[in-house]
Structure formats: C-alpha cells, structure tokens
Design an enzyme around this catalytic site. Structure first.
Site, PDB file in Angstrom:
ATOM      1  N   LYS A 134      -3.396  -5.674   1.696  1.00 61.02           N
ATOM      2  CA  LYS A 134      -2.784  -6.575   2.916  1.00 61.02           C
ATOM      3  C   LYS A 134      -3.482  -6.006   3.951  1.00 61.02           C
ATOM      4  O   LYS A 134      -3.725  -6.601   4.977  1.00 61.02           O
ATOM      5  CB  LYS A 134      -1.097  -6.562   2.953  1.00 61.02           C
ATOM      6  CG  LYS A 134      -0.734  -5.091   2.742  1.00 61.02           C
ATOM      7  CD  LYS A 134      -0.227  -4.797   1.472  1.00 61.02           C
ATOM      8  CE  LYS A 134      -0.121  -3.491   1.228  1.00 61.02           C
ATOM      9  NZ  LYS A 134       0.933  -3.059   0.009  1.00 61.02           N
ATOM     10  N   VAL A 152       1.565  -9.321  -0.641  1.00 60.03           N
ATOM     11  CA  VAL A 152       2.895  -9.504  -0.093  1.00 60.03           C
ATOM     12  C   VAL A 152       3.851  -9.427  -1.120  1.00 60.03           C
ATOM     13  O   VAL A 152       3.821 -10.448  -1.930  1.00 60.03           O
ATOM     14  CB  VAL A 152       2.896 -10.732   1.018  1.00 60.03           C
ATOM     15  CG1 VAL A 152       4.152 -10.935   1.692  1.00 60.03           C
ATOM     16  CG2 VAL A 152       1.595 -10.807   1.897  1.00 60.03           C
ATOM     17  N   LYS A 212       1.324  -7.619   6.290  1.00 60.12           N
ATOM     18  CA  LYS A 212       2.233  -8.746   5.361  1.00 60.12           C
ATOM     19  C   LYS A 212       2.508  -9.747   6.242  1.00 60.12           C
ATOM     20  O   LYS A 212       2.479 -11.060   5.899  1.00 60.12           O
ATOM     21  CB  LYS A 212       3.344  -8.244   4.629  1.00 60.12           C
ATOM     22  CG  LYS A 212       2.753  -7.197   3.492  1.00 60.12           C
ATOM     23  CD  LYS A 212       4.019  -6.307   3.114  1.00 60.12           C
ATOM     24  CE  LYS A 212       3.404  -5.284   1.854  1.00 60.12           C
ATOM     25  NZ  LYS A 212       4.544  -4.479   1.384  1.00 60.12           N
TER      26      LYS A 212
HETATM   27  P1  NDP Z   1      -2.997   4.687  -5.334  1.00 58.71           P
HETATM   28  O1  NDP Z   1      -3.313   5.495  -4.196  1.00 58.71           O
HETATM   29  O2  NDP Z   1      -2.172   4.745  -6.380  1.00 58.71           O
HETATM   30  O3  NDP Z   1      -4.524   4.339  -6.209  1.00 58.71           O
HETATM   31  C1  NDP Z   1      -5.689   3.968  -5.380  1.00 58.71           C
HETATM   32  C2  NDP Z   1      -6.811   4.147  -6.462  1.00 58.71           C
HETATM   33  O4  NDP Z   1      -8.223   4.076  -5.792  1.00 58.71           O
HETATM   34  C3  NDP Z   1      -6.903   5.502  -7.118  1.00 58.71           C
HETATM   35  O5  NDP Z   1      -7.483   5.542  -8.439  1.00 58.71           O
HETATM   36  C4  NDP Z   1      -8.210   6.167  -6.320  1.00 58.71           C
HETATM   37  O6  NDP Z   1      -9.107   6.760  -7.181  1.00 58.71           O
HETATM   38  C5  NDP Z   1      -9.215   4.860  -6.045  1.00 58.71           C
HETATM   39  N1  NDP Z   1      -9.867   5.002  -4.839  1.00 58.71           N
HETATM   40  C6  NDP Z   1      -9.517   5.436  -3.926  1.00 58.71           C
HETATM   41  N2  NDP Z   1     -10.802   5.367  -2.889  1.00 58.71           N
HETATM   42  C7  NDP Z   1     -11.558   5.428  -3.841  1.00 58.71           C
HETATM   43  C8  NDP Z   1     -13.199   5.224  -3.451  1.00 58.71           C
HETATM   44  N3  NDP Z   1     -13.653   5.479  -2.294  1.00 58.71           N
HETATM   45  N4  NDP Z   1     -14.093   4.788  -4.401  1.00 58.71           N
HETATM   46  C9  NDP Z   1     -13.518   4.525  -5.675  1.00 58.71           C
HETATM   47  N5  NDP Z   1     -12.120   4.786  -6.215  1.00 58.71           N
HETATM   48  C10 NDP Z   1     -11.286   5.145  -4.933  1.00 58.71           C
HETATM   49  O7  NDP Z   1      -2.953   3.148  -4.353  1.00 58.71           O
HETATM   50  P2  NDP Z   1      -2.100   2.059  -5.091  1.00 58.71           P
HETATM   51  O8  NDP Z   1      -2.012   1.782  -6.760  1.00 58.71           O
HETATM   52  O9  NDP Z   1      -0.534   2.319  -5.074  1.00 58.71           O
HETATM   53  O10 NDP Z   1      -2.195   0.730  -4.318  1.00 58.71           O
HETATM   54  C11 NDP Z   1      -3.546   0.019  -4.513  1.00 58.71           C
HETATM   55  C12 NDP Z   1      -3.609  -1.445  -3.751  1.00 58.71           C
HETATM   56  O11 NDP Z   1      -2.323  -2.011  -4.144  1.00 58.71           O
HETATM   57  C13 NDP Z   1      -3.262  -0.917  -2.179  1.00 58.71           C
HETATM   58  O12 NDP Z   1      -3.957  -1.813  -1.587  1.00 58.71           O
HETATM   59  C14 NDP Z   1      -1.746  -1.192  -1.937  1.00 58.71           C
HETATM   60  O13 NDP Z   1      -1.705  -1.544  -0.628  1.00 58.71           O
HETATM   61  C15 NDP Z   1      -1.614  -2.287  -2.844  1.00 58.71           C
HETATM   62  N6  NDP Z   1       0.024  -2.472  -3.341  1.00 58.71           N
HETATM   63  C16 NDP Z   1       0.416  -1.239  -3.743  1.00 58.71           C
HETATM   64  C17 NDP Z   1       1.776  -1.430  -4.101  1.00 58.71           C
HETATM   65  C18 NDP Z   1       2.502  -0.243  -4.869  1.00 58.71           C
HETATM   66  O14 NDP Z   1       3.724  -0.394  -5.077  1.00 58.71           O
HETATM   67  N7  NDP Z   1       1.738   0.860  -4.986  1.00 58.71           N
HETATM   68  C19 NDP Z   1       2.726  -2.796  -4.163  1.00 58.71           C
HETATM   69  C20 NDP Z   1       1.790  -3.977  -3.729  1.00 58.71           C
HETATM   70  C21 NDP Z   1       0.382  -3.659  -3.134  1.00 58.71           C
HETATM   71  P3  NDP Z   1      -8.168   8.359  -8.061  1.00 58.71           P
HETATM   72  O15 NDP Z   1      -7.502   7.923  -8.994  1.00 58.71           O
HETATM   73  O16 NDP Z   1      -9.465   9.304  -8.423  1.00 58.71           O
HETATM   74  O17 NDP Z   1      -7.609   9.002  -6.898  1.00 58.71           O
HETATM   75  N1  HSE Z   2       4.014   0.383   0.110  1.00 58.89           N
HETATM   76  C1  HSE Z   2       4.219  -0.875  -0.172  1.00 58.89           C
HETATM   77  C2  HSE Z   2       5.745  -1.149  -0.105  1.00 58.89           C
HETATM   78  C3  HSE Z   2       3.927  -1.436  -1.515  1.00 58.89           C
HETATM   79  O1  HSE Z   2       6.527   0.045  -0.097  1.00 58.89           O
HETATM   80  O2  HSE Z   2       6.335  -2.169   0.093  1.00 58.89           O
HETATM   81  C4  HSE Z   2       4.025  -3.010  -1.673  1.00 58.89           C
HETATM   82  O3  HSE Z   2       3.070  -3.471  -0.926  1.00 58.89           O
END
Ligand code: NDP
Ligand code: HSE
Length: 438
Positions: free
Chosen positions: A113, A140, A213
């Site tokens: 987002k 979102v 969002k």
């Molecule tokens: P995390 O921080 O858990 O995971 C991020 C991942 O991206 C990791 O695997 C990391 O690698 C990798 N990464 C980060 N920077 C780089 C880079 N420069 N090059 C390659 N890989 C990279 O994030 P989330 O899974 O929680 O969130 C991911 C997306 O989803 C975000 O946009 C978030 O806003 C969105 N989102 C998350 C929700 C949630 O509940 N968590 C809900 C809804 C949306 P490594 O593992 O090696 O550190």
């Molecule tokens: N950090 C976000 C939240 C993840 O707490 O709602 C979902 O977008």
C-alpha cells in the site's frame, strides 16, 4: 500500447516472488501445497521460478532453497517470468522492481500500500502502456475483499463515504489497552510477534499504513488520485490509558479510523486517519484484535459492511492468491483486468476544513465564571457545544475535570477554540481533544 500478452497453451504461468517473509512465505507454501487445484482454477500450471530475499542462507521451512536469490532485478527481468508477486514492502527497491517487471512485460500482484499510495500513478500508467495487470487486493485490509468490490462490483454506483478500521496492528493494540489494560508497548510487541506489524512498526502506530490504505480506497471509490501524503494523519502513539478510560466513561471505545468522504458542496474529497471515540453500540466498536471492517455508503446500494482478518501471513496470502489466479487467468486469455480510474480529478480537502464532533477533557478551577469563559471560547470559534459534564465535586476553587462534547465542527475552528482554552486562567491542566464518530 503493447498488445496483451497471451501464454501459449503448453506453457505454465511462471511466477517470480519478491520477498519470503510473513506473507511471501505463506504464498510460496500455498503455491506448492495447492498446485493441482490452482492449475485447474487458473487454467494453467502456476510455476514458481524464483524467490528474491535479502539473506539466501537463512533456513526457511517449507521453502525450496534452490529458488532463492538475492538479485531481485535479475529475477523480475528474466525473459521467462510472466507474473511478479511483490511482497518486499516499502518504496525502494519495490518501486524500481515493479516498474522493471511491467516494462519487461510481466504483470504484477502486490500487497504494498505504501508503494501504491505514493507512486500509484506511475505504476498504473506503466501497466497500461505495457498492456499488463497490477492487482493489489492484499494492500488494503488483509484478507477482506474490498479492492475488487470497489473496482468492479460497485463501479456502477455512486459511493459517498467510507469509514473503516484498516490497520490490524493498531486495532490489536487499542483492543488490548481496553480489554486487558495492557500497555501500548506490550501490545505492540505481541502484534509484531503475531506478524501483523510492518517491518518498521512506526508505519502502523503513526497511522501511515492506514493513511496509505485510505488514499487507495478514496481513489478507487471516488475515481480520483489521492496520495498518502495528502491524507490527514494522526496515529495512536499519543493515546494514553486516561484516553481509554475517558472513552469507557462515555460507553465508547478508541479506534483508529480511516474516513473518506466527498463534500458535494465544493467537490473535494476529505481523507483522514485518526484515533476516534466510537460508541459501543456502533458496529465498528466490536471489531477486535487484528480484525478490520469497512463501511461503504453509496447512492444505490445504501450501506455495505466488509469484515474480516486485516493482517497476518495466512489471511493476507489468501488475498494475494486470489489476485494471482485472476491475473494468471487473464494471461491465459490474453486479457487484462480494470486499470486505474481517476477521471473525476477531485481535489483533496484541506485538513482544517475536515468536520467532526469532539470530546474535550480539561482540568479547570471550580470557581464562578469558569463555565462561561470556557463556553465563550467555543462560541467565538463557531463550535457548538452539545453536552457538558463536570466530573468531581469538591470545595470551591479546587481543580475538577470538565468534559465537553461538541456538535460537528471544522477542525480549524476546534483547534482555535482549544488554543484559547489553554490560555484561560481558570484552565489549570492539559486540554485533551478527541474526535468522536457515530
Ligand atoms: P516481511 O518483512 O515479513 O518480509 C519482507 C521480505 O522481503 C523478506 O523475505 C525480506 O528478505 C525481503 N526483502 C526485503 N528487502 C529486500 C530486498 N532489498 N531485496 C530482496 N528481498 C528483500 O514483510 P511482510 O511479509 O509482513 O509484508 C510484505 C508486504 O505485504 C508489505 O508490503 C506489507 O505492507 C504487506 N502486507 C503485510 C501484511 C501482514 O500482515 N504482514 C498484511 C497486508 C499487507 P529476508 O527474508 O531475507 O529478510
Ligand atoms: N501492518 C498492517 C496492519 C498489515 O497491521 O494492518 C496489513 O496491511
């Protein structure tokens, strides 16, 4: 515009995954575990060809380590990739990678987002120019289907307002502060451990995640462009146990709300995120934990409510997988889904013009004339007082808490009234305004 891409009949849909964290790892596992059902639903086998991460050496249970790479740009620009799933988060390198993928001819699914609310215009324009899809249901409210209803189901209706809880982390924290009397810090730690928070949880608690969002929702609902930085945004970092107690004394709860409204008088869009007192009888008050809920009002449909898990790896992966199958189907048919619709070009209203009701707590000296002086501050600034309550009864001259509830007022008028209150001799302690909805 590049012709729509169609995958030939013998080929699978080849997927590059960027990120294998909370959400990415859940998506990677589902792609393996559900492979056969996904093949039937999409009309082609979905083949995961690579996963970009920062640290390729870390143990990742259930993930094929031979797919890991620390070169995301090489992965998204590889000739064979049809679909890029961006789950890295943040602006860079996600922006560069998404644009490179689209320019190379891949479609994109993202949950990002922050990226869309900042660089959406460029991303949608690049997708359009290349005849590719950008889908973002997970951006979102986690698992809740809200983007597709706005983009498709309600596109023939006239939406007038959206009010929602769109951040799971802050809803979890406020809920725990109410129900368990937990501290802000310990509730935030729990939310992080449960995988709800952003990599930098400041985005959650300062309201930036909800603001991004809200910008996306307002743009879709009102067919205009709203950037995250244009959203009036206050987070929950200043919410104290005293605020929680004050809300409870009004039979209300504190919620971080995102509110998007069209003002028909001047054709502006007001988009705001802030902590708000919500009466317990209001349906949003019972949305607990990391759940989210979104109310939509529209001319023809009336009132609609969407409710479900707003954060967490598995719920968010559900939304990503839905997009992934939809985009794969489009690739198989040589089609694309709906693009950006911003034809109305409505301006975003100034923060000061935003209208809401307020609950104000202030400590005053219990002497003759105090109420008159306090009331005059509101009157001079065109803020109408709806109710007044004096909490404690003591001797004349003692400090007492005064609670004032206003009718709906402009933010700039309320701010001016509060500034005057702070200068009154009879006001002996802090003046704490909180917004009220419902
Ligand atoms: P995390 O921080 O858990 O995971 C991020 C991942 O991206 C990791 O695997 C990391 O690698 C990798 N990464 C980060 N920077 C780089 C880079 N420069 N090059 C390659 N890989 C990279 O994030 P989330 O899974 O929680 O969130 C991911 C997306 O989803 C975000 O946009 C978030 O806003 C969105 N989102 C998350 C929700 C949630 O509940 N968590 C809900 C809804 C949306 P490594 O593992 O090696 O550190
Ligand atoms: N950090 C976000 C939240 C993840 O707490 O709602 C979902 O977008």
């Amino acid at each position: 515009m590049t012709p729509h891409r169609r995958i030939d009949e013998a080929s699978p849909v080849r997927i590059a995954l960027l990120g294998c964290g909370t959400v990415g790892s859940a998506v990677a596992r589902l792609l393996t575990e559900q492979a056969e059902d996904l093949r039937v639903r999409a009309g082609r086998r979905l083949e995961l060809v690579g996963i970009a991460v920062r640290d390729t050496t870390r143990e990742r249970p259930g993930i094929d380590s031979s797919l890991l790479t620390d070169d995301p740009l090489a992965l998204v620009t590889a000739e064979e990739v049809d679909l890029v799933v961006e789950l890295i988060g943040g602006i860079e390198p996600a922006r560069e990678l998404v644009l490179a993928a689209l320019d190379r001819g891949a479609s994109v699914v993202t949950a990002n987002k922050a990226l869309l609310a900042t660089h959406g215009a460029k991303i949608f324009e690049t997708a359009e120019r290349n005849g590719r899809d950008v889908y973002f249901e997970a951006a979102v409210a986690g698992a809740i289907p809200i983007i597709r209803p706005l983009r498709e189901s309600l596109v023939g209706d006239e939406i007038t307002s959206i009010i929602g809880i769109v951040n799971g982390t802050t809803n979890y924290i406020l809920d725990k502060m109410h129900s368990d009397k937990q501290t802000f810090e310990s509730a935030l730690t729990e939310a992080q451990e449960l995988g709800y928070a952003e990599a930098d949880p400041t985005a959650d608690v300062a309201g930036h995640d909800a603001a991004a969002k809200a910008a996306i929702l307002a743009g879709l609902a009102f067919h205009c462009r709203v950037r995250a930085e244009e959203v009036f945004c206050e987070g929950i970092t200043e919410v104290t146990p005293e605020d929680i107690a004050a809300a409870e004394s009004m039979d209300s709860v504190m919620k971080l709300l995102a509110i998007c409204q069209v003002n028909p008088e001047d054709e502006t869009v007001a988009v705001r995120v802030h902590p708000t007192m919500v009466p317990r009888k209001h349906p949003l008050a019972s949305v607990d934990g990391a759940y989210n809920a979104i109310f939509i009002e529209s001319q023809s449909a009336g009132r609609l409510m969407f409710y479900g898990p707003g954060a967490g790896g598995s719920p968010t992966a559900s939304a990503v997988m839905g997009d992934l199958v939809t985009v794969a189907r489009n690739l198989v048919r040589g089609a694309t889904g709906p693009g950006e619709s911003s034809y109305r070009g409505l301006a975003v209203a100034d923060a000061g013009a935003i209208r809401t009701a307020y609950h104000i707590r202030l400590q005053v000296a219990d002497v003759a004339g105090t109420l008159e002086s306090v009331a005059a501050c509101f009157a001079r600034n065109h803020v109408s007082v709806r109710a007044v309550r004096q909490e404690a009864q003591g001797a004349v001259g003692e400090a007492v808490e005064l609670v004032i509830v206003t009718h709906v007022a402009r933010t700039q008028d309320l701010d001016a009234a509060v500034a005057e209150l702070r200068l009154l001799d009879q006001v002996t302690g802090p003046v704490r305004p909180m917004r009220v909805e419902g």
